[in-house]
Design a protein around this motif. Structure first.
Motif, PDB file in Angstrom:
ATOM      1  N   GLU A 165       0.896  -1.198   0.237  1.00 22.19           N
ATOM      2  CA  GLU A 165       0.006  -0.080   0.173  1.00 22.19           C
ATOM      3  C   GLU A 165       0.838   1.094  -0.037  1.00 22.19           C
ATOM      4  O   GLU A 165       1.791   1.432   0.819  1.00 22.19           O
ATOM      5  N   PRO A 166       0.737   2.125  -1.066  1.00 19.90           N
ATOM      6  CA  PRO A 166       1.513   3.464  -1.065  1.00 19.90           C
ATOM      7  C   PRO A 166       1.552   4.064   0.230  1.00 19.90           C
ATOM      8  O   PRO A 166       0.584   4.222   1.022  1.00 19.90           O
ATOM      9  N   GLY A 167       2.879   4.388   1.087  1.00 24.63           N
ATOM     10  CA  GLY A 167       2.892   4.962   2.194  1.00 24.63           C
ATOM     11  C   GLY A 167       2.911   3.964   3.565  1.00 24.63           C
ATOM     12  O   GLY A 167       3.154   4.472   4.364  1.00 24.63           O
ATOM     13  N   GLY A 168       2.506   2.783   3.019  1.00 22.22           N
ATOM     14  CA  GLY A 168       2.175   1.741   4.226  1.00 22.22           C
ATOM     15  C   GLY A 168       3.061   0.653   4.146  1.00 22.22           C
ATOM     16  O   GLY A 168       4.169   0.707   3.489  1.00 22.22           O
ATOM     17  N   PRO A 169       3.003  -0.272   5.019  1.00 28.09           N
ATOM     18  CA  PRO A 169       3.968  -1.529   4.763  1.00 28.09           C
ATOM     19  C   PRO A 169       3.732  -2.267   3.954  1.00 28.09           C
ATOM     20  O   PRO A 169       2.904  -2.397   2.988  1.00 28.09           O
ATOM     21  N   ILE A 170       4.730  -3.272   3.692  1.00 31.55           N
ATOM     22  CA  ILE A 170       4.635  -4.547   2.715  1.00 31.55           C
ATOM     23  C   ILE A 170       4.328  -5.726   3.521  1.00 31.55           C
ATOM     24  O   ILE A 170       4.690  -5.836   4.588  1.00 31.55           O
ATOM     25  N   ALA A 184       4.367  -7.381   8.684  1.00 31.52           N
ATOM     26  CA  ALA A 184       4.196  -6.184   8.103  1.00 31.52           C
ATOM     27  C   ALA A 184       5.556  -5.534   8.159  1.00 31.52           C
ATOM     28  O   ALA A 184       6.160  -5.386   9.283  1.00 31.52           O
ATOM     29  N   LEU A 185       6.258  -5.189   6.841  1.00 30.36           N
ATOM     30  CA  LEU A 185       7.569  -4.678   6.740  1.00 30.36           C
ATOM     31  C   LEU A 185       7.631  -3.414   6.372  1.00 30.36           C
ATOM     32  O   LEU A 185       6.817  -2.787   5.666  1.00 30.36           O
ATOM     33  N   CYS A 186       8.169  -2.488   7.286  1.00 25.25           N
ATOM     34  CA  CYS A 186       8.130  -0.861   7.193  1.00 25.25           C
ATOM     35  C   CYS A 186       8.946  -0.511   5.890  1.00 25.25           C
ATOM     36  O   CYS A 186      10.055  -1.043   5.376  1.00 25.25           O
ATOM     37  N   THR A 187       8.315   0.348   5.364  1.00 28.01           N
ATOM     38  CA  THR A 187       8.909   0.998   4.100  1.00 28.01           C
ATOM     39  C   THR A 187       9.125   2.491   4.237  1.00 28.01           C
ATOM     40  O   THR A 187       9.814   3.010   3.413  1.00 28.01           O
ATOM     41  N   CYS A 188       8.674   3.031   5.284  1.00 25.41           N
ATOM     42  CA  CYS A 188       8.796   4.637   5.386  1.00 25.41           C
ATOM     43  C   CYS A 188       9.912   5.040   6.600  1.00 25.41           C
ATOM     44  O   CYS A 188      10.494   6.042   6.435  1.00 25.41           O
ATOM     45  N   ARG A 189      10.638   3.867   7.099  1.00 26.30           N
ATOM     46  CA  ARG A 189      11.793   3.944   7.938  1.00 26.30           C
ATOM     47  C   ARG A 189      11.501   4.842   9.150  1.00 26.30           C
ATOM     48  O   ARG A 189      12.344   5.211  10.033  1.00 26.30           O
ATOM     49  N   ARG A 190      10.246   5.080   9.759  1.00 25.60           N
ATOM     50  CA  ARG A 190       9.831   5.614  10.970  1.00 25.60           C
ATOM     51  C   ARG A 190       9.676   4.855  11.942  1.00 25.60           C
ATOM     52  O   ARG A 190       9.732   5.247  13.053  1.00 25.60           O
ATOM     53  N   SER A 191       9.324   3.451  11.732  1.00 22.19           N
ATOM     54  CA  SER A 191       9.239   2.633  12.711  1.00 22.19           C
ATOM     55  C   SER A 191      10.427   2.510  13.655  1.00 22.19           C
ATOM     56  O   SER A 191      11.535   2.441  13.343  1.00 22.19           O
ATOM     57  N   ARG A 192      10.014   2.131  14.842  1.00 25.76           N
ATOM     58  CA  ARG A 192      10.941   2.034  15.998  1.00 25.76           C
ATOM     59  C   ARG A 192      11.540   0.712  16.152  1.00 25.76           C
ATOM     60  O   ARG A 192      12.424   0.263  16.700  1.00 25.76           O
ATOM     61  N   ARG A 193      10.495  -0.096  15.363  1.00 20.27           N
ATOM     62  CA  ARG A 193      10.988  -1.713  15.258  1.00 20.27           C
ATOM     63  C   ARG A 193      11.364  -2.030  14.014  1.00 20.27           C
ATOM     64  O   ARG A 193      11.377  -3.329  13.690  1.00 20.27           O
ATOM     65  N   HIS A 194      12.125  -1.172  13.293  1.00 21.79           N
ATOM     66  CA  HIS A 194      12.354  -1.263  11.664  1.00 21.79           C
ATOM     67  C   HIS A 194      13.258  -2.635  11.858  1.00 21.79           C
ATOM     68  O   HIS A 194      13.939  -2.688  12.910  1.00 21.79           O
ATOM     69  N   PRO A 195      13.078  -3.452  10.800  1.00 25.43           N
ATOM     70  CA  PRO A 195      12.338  -3.249   9.785  1.00 25.43           C
ATOM     71  C   PRO A 195      10.785  -3.844   9.694  1.00 25.43           C
ATOM     72  O   PRO A 195      10.217  -3.743   8.854  1.00 25.43           O
ATOM     73  N   PHE A 196      10.395  -4.099  10.957  1.00 27.87           N
ATOM     74  CA  PHE A 196       8.885  -4.463  11.111  1.00 27.87           C
ATOM     75  C   PHE A 196       8.228  -3.029  11.431  1.00 27.87           C
ATOM     76  O   PHE A 196       8.699  -1.987  11.958  1.00 27.87           O
ATOM     77  N   ASP A 216       5.352  -0.601  12.876  1.00 25.51           N
ATOM     78  CA  ASP A 216       4.738  -0.042  14.072  1.00 25.51           C
ATOM     79  C   ASP A 216       3.620   0.762  13.986  1.00 25.51           C
ATOM     80  O   ASP A 216       3.431   1.553  15.007  1.00 25.51           O
ATOM     81  N   THR A 217       3.267   1.166  12.652  1.00 26.03           N
ATOM     82  CA  THR A 217       2.489   1.995  11.983  1.00 26.03           C
ATOM     83  C   THR A 217       2.691   3.376  12.349  1.00 26.03           C
ATOM     84  O   THR A 217       1.725   4.369  12.301  1.00 26.03           O
ATOM     85  N   SER A 218       3.943   3.742  12.424  1.00 23.58           N
ATOM     86  CA  SER A 218       4.525   5.063  12.369  1.00 23.58           C
ATOM     87  C   SER A 218       4.293   5.933  11.175  1.00 23.58           C
ATOM     88  O   SER A 218       4.301   7.078  11.066  1.00 23.58           O
ATOM     89  N   HIS A 219       3.823   5.165  10.052  1.00 28.11           N
ATOM     90  CA  HIS A 219       3.625   5.858   8.898  1.00 28.11           C
ATOM     91  C   HIS A 219       2.237   6.523   8.731  1.00 28.11           C
ATOM     92  O   HIS A 219       1.916   7.350   7.886  1.00 28.11           O
ATOM     93  N   ARG A 220       1.229   6.218   9.726  1.00 28.05           N
ATOM     94  CA  ARG A 220       0.356   7.011   9.814  1.00 28.05           C
ATOM     95  C   ARG A 220       0.438   8.417  10.693  1.00 28.05           C
ATOM     96  O   ARG A 220       1.010   8.655  11.493  1.00 28.05           O
ATOM     97  N   ARG A 221      -0.145   9.435   9.832  1.00 25.30           N
ATOM     98  CA  ARG A 221      -0.373  10.716  10.471  1.00 25.30           C
ATOM     99  C   ARG A 221      -1.434  10.858  11.356  1.00 25.30           C
ATOM    100  O   ARG A 221      -2.366  10.213  10.988  1.00 25.30           O
ATOM    101  N   ARG A 222      -1.295  11.565  12.248  1.00 29.46           N
ATOM    102  CA  ARG A 222      -2.324  11.953  13.288  1.00 29.46           C
ATOM    103  C   ARG A 222      -2.671  13.422  13.046  1.00 29.46           C
ATOM    104  O   ARG A 222      -1.934  14.268  13.092  1.00 29.46           O
TER     105      ARG A 222
END
Length: 70
Positions: free
Chosen positions: A7-12, A36-48, A50-56
């Motif tokens: 999903e664009p902007g989300g995980p693989i 779920a693998l992180c593609t945005c590199r914002r995750s504190r659990r990278h390479p997994f 943690d939904t940090s790609h979501r903007r609030r």
């Protein structure tokens, strides 16, 4: 390993279990059936992911914050 969704902007999302070799040569293992693998590199659990790609963003006064993919 089979990719289920990108999903664009989300995980693989991939079928697990997975072994991932990182740039430093270390290997990370996850035994979950869906990973779920992180593609945005914002995750504190990278390479997994943690939904940090979501903007609030705050909704109208009195409403709870909304969660968006971005």
């Amino acid at each position: 390993m089979r990719v289920l969704m990108v999903e664009p902007g989300g995980p693989i999302l991939v079928e697990g279990p997975v072994e991932i070799e990182l740039a430093d040569g270390s290997v990370v293992v996850c035994e979950r059936p869906l990973v779920a693998l992180c593609t945005c590199r914002r995750s504190r659990r990278h390479p997994f992911c943690d939904t940090s790609h979501r903007r609030r963003s705050a909704g109208p006064a009195g409403q709870a914050p909304l969660s968006e993919h971005g």
